[in-house]
Scaffold this active site. Structure first.
Site, PDB file in Angstrom:
ATOM      1  N   ARG A 107       0.830  -1.209   0.000  1.00 40.39           N
ATOM      2  CA  ARG A 107       0.000   0.000   0.000  1.00 40.39           C
ATOM      3  C   ARG A 107       0.868   1.265   0.000  1.00 40.39           C
ATOM      4  NH1 ARG A 107      -5.504   0.440   0.964  1.00 40.39           N
ATOM      5  NH2 ARG A 107      -6.083   2.614   0.633  1.00 40.39           N
ATOM      6  N   LEU A 120      -5.905   8.268   1.601  1.00 38.65           N
ATOM      7  CA  LEU A 120      -4.646   8.854   1.123  1.00 38.65           C
ATOM      8  C   LEU A 120      -3.607   8.728   2.241  1.00 38.65           C
ATOM      9  CD1 LEU A 120      -6.289  11.931  -0.594  1.00 38.65           C
ATOM     10  CD2 LEU A 120      -5.336   9.894  -1.703  1.00 38.65           C
ATOM     11  N   ASN A 131     -11.909  16.742   0.101  1.00 43.77           N
ATOM     12  CA  ASN A 131     -12.715  15.543  -0.132  1.00 43.77           C
ATOM     13  C   ASN A 131     -14.177  15.889   0.061  1.00 43.77           C
ATOM     14  OD1 ASN A 131     -13.248  12.673  -0.421  1.00 43.77           O
ATOM     15  ND2 ASN A 131     -13.626  12.639   1.785  1.00 43.77           N
ATOM     16  N   THR A 132     -15.043  15.177  -0.636  1.00 42.71           N
ATOM     17  CA  THR A 132     -16.472  15.337  -0.433  1.00 42.71           C
ATOM     18  C   THR A 132     -17.011  14.016   0.094  1.00 42.71           C
ATOM     19  OG1 THR A 132     -18.602  15.706  -1.515  1.00 42.71           O
ATOM     20  CG2 THR A 132     -16.827  14.881  -2.905  1.00 42.71           C
ATOM     21  N   HIS A 133     -17.894  14.122   1.105  1.00 48.36           N
ATOM     22  CA  HIS A 133     -18.402  12.906   1.767  1.00 48.36           C
ATOM     23  C   HIS A 133     -19.929  13.008   1.863  1.00 48.36           C
ATOM     24  CE1 HIS A 133     -18.310   9.391   4.386  1.00 48.36           C
ATOM     25  NE2 HIS A 133     -19.140  10.033   5.188  1.00 48.36           N
ATOM     26  N   ASP A 161      -7.020  15.371   6.027  1.00 50.09           N
ATOM     27  CA  ASP A 161      -5.850  15.268   6.926  1.00 50.09           C
ATOM     28  C   ASP A 161      -5.495  13.784   7.007  1.00 50.09           C
ATOM     29  OD1 ASP A 161      -7.604  15.621  10.138  1.00 50.09           O
ATOM     30  OD2 ASP A 161      -7.611  14.031   8.629  1.00 50.09           O
ATOM     31  N   GLY A 171      -6.456  11.462   8.811  1.00 48.09           N
ATOM     32  CA  GLY A 171      -7.481  10.516   9.282  1.00 48.09           C
ATOM     33  C   GLY A 171      -8.381  10.095   8.132  1.00 48.09           C
TER      34      GLY A 171
END
Ligand code: GRF
Length: 197
Positions: A62, A90, A104-106, A138, A140
């Site tokens: 990874r 990431l 990012n979009t969630h 970030d 997490g």
């Protein structure tokens, strides 16, 4: 500003940015995916935008994949990286280079329902309202500073699919608005941390 989009699926969020490109200073200069055979790659091709798939299976582990992803994105010299339905976390190598200018979009109101099944989890919990979040990435999972959020009311007859489609309508608009705002407020110089207005 030079924007690179990361995608893993149908790419409807990518399409929203491609449709906006050219106005509000957004130039989608590259699309990077973690898989092949997805509509996001077809959408990039149709828009004449270079697209590259970086497959985990092509790398020994990874960390090596993460480094390859970072190098591929770096090749496009982005001012801003947008994860739009990208289904991988990431890693450190990527964040070392693009942390602070990756969003990012969630499809949930973070910190509620993080992870790969935010819509399914919200529906299963029985919430009356969920929504969408755009945030800075970030180290997490779905935990960075919130840039934008909007609520979506859950309909009693909703399935995961019907609710997710309504959330994606909100996500598409919020994502374009957020990227346009970041571009206006100075994400134009490679290497500079994005100033969040
Ligand atoms: C979006 O809801 C995104 O937040 C989630 O997956 C969906 C991607 O949609 N991670 P698309 O591939 O852009 O259509």
């Amino acid at each position: 500003a030079r924007v690179v989009v990361l995608a893993s699926g149908s790419g409807s969020l990518l399409q929203a940015l491609l449709d906006e490109a050219g106005t509000s200073g957004i130039a989608v200069v590259g699309v990077v995916t973690d898989r092949t055979g997805i509509a996001a790659l077809d959408r990039a091709r149709a828009a004449g935008t270079e697209a590259v798939a970086v497959l985990v299976s092509d790398h020994p582990d990874r960390a090596a994949w993460d480094a390859a992803l970072a190098a591929t994105v770096a090749g496009f010299e982005p001012d801003l990286v947008v994860s739009a339905g990208f289904m991988k976390v990431l890693g450190p190598a990527f964040l070392a280079r693009f942390g602070g200018r990756t969003i990012n979009t969630h499809p949930a109101l973070l910190p509620a329902f993080p992870g790969a099944h935010g819509v399914r989890d919200a529906l299963a919990y029985g919430v009356k309202v969920t929504g969408a979040t755009v945030h800075l990435v970030d180290d997490g999972v779905d935990t960075g500073p919130v840039l934008a959020q909007e609520a979506v009311v859950v309909d009693p007859d909703d399935t995961e699919e019907t609710l997710h489609e309504r959330i994606k309508v909100v996500e598409r608009r919020m994502l374009v608005e957020t990227v346009a705002a970041l571009v206006r407020h100075g994400a134009t110089t490679t290497g500079r941390t994005v100033r969040i207005p």
